[in-house]
Write an enzyme that holds these catalytic residues in place. Structure first.
Site, short mmCIF file in Angstrom:
data_model
loop_
_atom_site.label_atom_id
_atom_site.label_comp_id
_atom_site.label_asym_id
_atom_site.label_seq_id
_atom_site.Cartn_x
_atom_site.Cartn_y
_atom_site.Cartn_z
N HIS A 2 0.85 -1.31 -0.12
CA HIS A 2 0.04 0.00 0.09
C HIS A 2 0.91 0.98 0.13
O HIS A 2 0.41 2.41 0.51
CB HIS A 2 -0.81 0.04 1.29
CG HIS A 2 -2.04 -0.84 1.09
ND1 HIS A 2 -2.53 -1.45 -0.03
CD2 HIS A 2 -2.40 -1.61 2.12
CE1 HIS A 2 -3.55 -2.54 0.37
NE2 HIS A 2 -3.53 -2.75 1.45
N HIS A 50 -9.66 1.40 0.98
CA HIS A 50 -9.47 0.20 1.73
C HIS A 50 -10.85 0.25 2.68
O HIS A 50 -10.37 -0.18 3.81
CB HIS A 50 -8.28 0.06 2.16
CG HIS A 50 -7.87 -1.32 2.51
ND1 HIS A 50 -8.61 -1.99 3.40
CD2 HIS A 50 -6.69 -2.07 2.30
CE1 HIS A 50 -7.88 -3.11 3.52
NE2 HIS A 50 -6.80 -3.27 2.68
N GLU A 74 -11.37 -4.04 -2.88
CA GLU A 74 -10.56 -2.85 -3.20
C GLU A 74 -10.28 -3.04 -4.64
O GLU A 74 -9.52 -3.93 -5.27
CB GLU A 74 -9.28 -3.31 -2.69
CG GLU A 74 -9.29 -3.39 -0.95
CD GLU A 74 -8.18 -3.96 -0.33
OE1 GLU A 74 -6.73 -3.62 -0.57
OE2 GLU A 74 -8.25 -5.06 0.03
#
Length: 320
Positions: free
Chosen positions: A95, A164, A285
């Site tokens: 991420h 998210h 996601e």
């Protein structure tokens, strides 16, 4: 920096829908859905509304970037130059790194019924080339919450932005009984580090076949290859809470979607508008494929000067 509740931004929509946001990670903190039997139900799970909370979930509800999901070996090569990234999950980067976009404060403004967040990521930020200017606009229209993300760069770079957020359409308990449907005939098999192995696999005969709706039933942290590919807005997933009939559809312009079922959730994870337990929420996601910068056969994540990265997500609600 913390963000108390009084710093949150609220967006009221039609039909009793309400969204709450925080500048911390351009985060969706809460989303209220009306019911026929009384007050609204809060359906977002685990969003802490603040940065670097030792008792919170660092990614829940945030916009993840510069590259959402995992990059193997925390490195990639672009135009003959290899870029080394700070790893934050073993030898991988997850991420966008420890100081990725979900862990930064964004500038915020309200404009034309939207909540607009902006972030300037400098050249070299978390190892990525190019200064990236990012805009993320949330809005409510009818029974749809939308997020429009755009970015431009000063140098060739890679970009993969997503949100998210974790959902629970009942607002409590676990989500394993939710029905899930994902229009994906293929998925990306992964190794023990959740890095895709390269070639795509058919979902037929596997636990990854959600082409017809069925209960989630078990743990998932898996990327699904959407049949529609990248381009026009298309269905990424449909979730149904079978007791109430509440339904969430996730629409995207990207070619894949990650399903994660909150295996790490415990009551120790604090959030202002929800309680946590294992499997209390599911994340869907929308994204390009994990490790795409290192897999030439995957949909490209490369953004060049003069181009605009654009990803739209819509969360469409019904059954209330």
């Amino acid at each position: 920096m913390t963000h108390p509740v009084e710093d949150f931004i609220t967006l009221d929509g039609d039909n009793g829908l309400k969204a709450v946001f925080s500048p911390a990670g351009a985060q969706l903190v809460a989303f209220y859905v009306p019911t026929s039997s009384g007050g609204p139900v809060q359906t977002v799970i685990g969003s802490p509304g603040r940065l670097n909370a030792p008792d919170g979930d660092g990614w829940a509800g945030t916009i993840c970037g510069r590259f959402a999901n995992r990059i193997a070996g925390a490195s990639f090569t672009l135009d003959g130059t290899t870029y080394r990234l700070p790893a934050n999950e073993g030898s991988k980067q997850l991420h966008g790194g420890a100081n990725g976009f979900g862990h930064l404060n964004w500038e915020v403004e309200r404009a034309s019924g939207e909540v607009v967040f902006r972030l300037d990521s400098p050249d070299g930020d978390m190892g990525f080339p190019g200064a990236l200017a990012v805009k993320a606009a949330y809005g409510l229209k009818g029974q749809t919450l939308y997020l429009e993300m755009t970015a431009t760069t000063t140098k060739p770079t890679v970009v993969n932005l997503t949100n998210h957020v974790y959902w629970n359409l009942l607002g409590k308990g676990d989500i394993l009984g939710h029905l899930m449907q994902i229009p994906a005939s293929r998925y990306t098999p992964v190794d023990a580090d959740l890095i895709p192995l390269g070639p795509l696999a058919d979902v037929v005969g596997t636990r990854f076949d959600f082409r017809e709706k069925r209960p989630i039933a078990g743990p998932y942290d898996q990327n699904f290859v959407l049949d529609a590919g990248r381009g026009e807005l298309h269905l990424g997933a449909r979730a149904i809470e079978p007791v109430t009939g509440r339904t969430l559809e996730v629409w995207t312009t990207e070619p894949a979607i990650q399903l994660y079922t909150g295996e790490h959730f415990t009551p120790a994870i604090k959030a202002p508008f929800s309680e946590q337990l294992k499997n209390a929420g599911f994340a869907l996601e929308p994204q390009t494929f994990p490790n795409a910068p290192n897999e030439p056969s995957y949909p490209s994540s490369v953004l060049r000067p003069g181009e605009t990265y654009r990803h739209r997500i819509e969360w469409r609600f019904s059954g209330f």
